[in-house]
Design a protein around this motif. Sequence first.
Motif, mmCIF file in Angstrom:
data_model
loop_
_atom_site.group_PDB
_atom_site.id
_atom_site.type_symbol
_atom_site.label_atom_id
_atom_site.label_comp_id
_atom_site.label_asym_id
_atom_site.label_seq_id
_atom_site.Cartn_x
_atom_site.Cartn_y
_atom_site.Cartn_z
ATOM 1 N N ARG A 117 -6.638 -2.873 5.143
ATOM 2 C CA ARG A 117 -5.200 -3.067 4.956
ATOM 3 C C ARG A 117 -4.457 -1.762 5.234
ATOM 4 O O ARG A 117 -4.855 -0.701 4.754
ATOM 5 C CB ARG A 117 -4.898 -3.505 3.529
ATOM 6 C CG ARG A 117 -3.400 -3.644 3.235
ATOM 7 C CD ARG A 117 -2.800 -4.887 3.848
ATOM 8 N NE ARG A 117 -3.298 -6.031 3.114
ATOM 9 C CZ ARG A 117 -2.709 -6.504 2.006
ATOM 10 N NH1 ARG A 117 -1.590 -5.983 1.582
ATOM 11 N NH2 ARG A 117 -3.243 -7.519 1.368
ATOM 12 N N PHE A 165 0.214 -5.088 14.257
ATOM 13 C CA PHE A 165 -0.243 -6.389 13.733
ATOM 14 C C PHE A 165 -0.280 -7.420 14.865
ATOM 15 O O PHE A 165 -1.307 -8.046 15.118
ATOM 16 C CB PHE A 165 0.697 -6.854 12.609
ATOM 17 C CG PHE A 165 0.473 -8.278 12.198
ATOM 18 C CD1 PHE A 165 -0.722 -8.663 11.589
ATOM 19 C CD2 PHE A 165 1.446 -9.244 12.427
ATOM 20 C CE1 PHE A 165 -0.932 -9.990 11.216
ATOM 21 C CE2 PHE A 165 1.238 -10.564 12.053
ATOM 22 C CZ PHE A 165 0.046 -10.934 11.447
ATOM 23 N N PRO A 171 -4.472 -5.495 10.051
ATOM 24 C CA PRO A 171 -3.946 -6.182 8.857
ATOM 25 C C PRO A 171 -2.928 -5.326 8.097
ATOM 26 O O PRO A 171 -3.305 -4.461 7.304
ATOM 27 C CB PRO A 171 -5.199 -6.435 8.003
ATOM 28 C CG PRO A 171 -6.262 -5.550 8.542
ATOM 29 C CD PRO A 171 -5.875 -5.067 9.902
ATOM 30 N N THR A 173 0.886 -4.784 5.885
ATOM 31 C CA THR A 173 2.002 -5.308 5.094
ATOM 32 C C THR A 173 3.053 -4.196 5.045
ATOM 33 O O THR A 173 2.714 -3.010 5.205
ATOM 34 C CB THR A 173 1.598 -5.691 3.649
ATOM 35 O OG1 THR A 173 0.677 -4.706 3.143
ATOM 36 C CG2 THR A 173 0.953 -7.058 3.570
ATOM 37 N N ILE A 235 -0.849 -11.051 4.840
ATOM 38 C CA ILE A 235 -1.001 -10.106 5.953
ATOM 39 C C ILE A 235 0.076 -10.366 7.011
ATOM 40 O O ILE A 235 0.373 -11.518 7.329
ATOM 41 C CB ILE A 235 -2.403 -10.275 6.599
ATOM 42 C CG1 ILE A 235 -3.513 -9.977 5.578
ATOM 43 C CG2 ILE A 235 -2.559 -9.390 7.837
ATOM 44 C CD1 ILE A 235 -3.520 -8.585 5.046
ATOM 45 N N GLY A 236 0.640 -9.258 7.521
ATOM 46 C CA GLY A 236 1.654 -9.357 8.570
ATOM 47 C C GLY A 236 3.063 -9.550 8.025
ATOM 48 O O GLY A 236 4.014 -9.624 8.792
#
Length: 337
Positions: A117, A165, A171, A173, A235-236
Amino acid sequence: MKLLITGGAGFIGSNFILYWTKNHPKDFIINFDKLTYAGNLENLKSLEENPNYTFIKGDICNEQAVDKVMRGIDTVVHFAAESHVDRSIIKPSDFVVTNVLGTQVLLAAALRNNVGRFHHVSTDEVFGSLNFNDKSKFNERTQYNPRSPYSASKAGSDHLVNAYFHTYGLPITITNCSNNFGPYMFPEKFIPLAITNILEGKKVPVYGDGLYVRDWLYVMDHCRAIDLVLQKGRIGETYLVGGMTNAVSNIEVIKKILKIMGKNEDFIEHVKDRPGHDRRYAVDWSKIKNELGWEPEYSFDEWLEKTVQWYKENEKWWRDVKSGEYQTYYKEQYGKI
Ligand code: NAD
Ligand code: TYD
């Protein structure tokens, strides 16, 4: 879990590391920070003996150093940035280098090293300026419209994170948060500048008419929001994070601080306005509330009082910070006040 925190010696990064070591004591943390004028290891003195915490001095623009520190990392939380709007007006190039190029160097290394992440910490300032009198707020669908070199460079970094992404499947955020306040905030920013100036018996410079509005959030609420996004965020996705204040202008913030400190309004000094000064920020945080159950917990008035208390009790911390380079900056920014 092994986390890489960039910019962990700054205001929010160090609060986040203190939060994380308390709430997830089994995790390993590497704090990677260049220690610019804004980085201060004093903030993390309590962790010096903690075997799960390591500090590495380094620049996020340095590909080799970043690649090395990225090995074996599960999660990156990226705070490192040039973060002050007024400094971005004086010298925009530093902001482009660290915020845009530095973020891209980190993203590339995260991709090469298969990190699980990459969380990017950004600001609501990328959305530009709201009108003073209407009730509109920023949300995840608001168009980007940055107006300062700082917010433009943060917008550039957000776009790169999203690009990694969509193009490479990294992955990611993102959180875009409103103005934070709390302990260890560098006294170039409005609230700690005001508190420490008053403690020094100096006036508080208020830009223009002072009728500018920020959506203040206590820093621990921000840390908790990032924690939830790391654990349950999709995610994203981007999540906006904001405070509980409702149209509190800078003048009102100062009046609250003066009242808490038992001082009169003679401490207020109106000075020349900041060029391109964004009038109002306000964040609609319903997405993070509905999806992840986050909402701000700390009331502005109560925690403003506690923050004043923190600066009173940590005089050595801010006096050290206000010596040296700070004096040169202050003179250039404010002249004689
Ligand atoms: P800060 O200026 O207090 O700290 C920044 C940290 O990054 C410092 O420790 C500094 O040494 C480090 N750093 C700077 N350049 C670096 C580089 N090239 N390599 C490695 N480290 C470097 O900033 P802050 O207020 O803690 O903000 C942290 C993040 O949160 C930033 O990305 C900022 O844009 C974002 N943010 C801040 C606020 C706020 O109210 N302060 C609100 C929303 C988002
Ligand atoms: P700041 O803390 O710099 O955060 P940002 O510009 O990123 O929101 O400023 C908060 C508000 O306070 C903003 O409207 C500018 C204003 N301000 C002053 O009036 N005087 C000052 O000396 C500073 C630093 C800020």
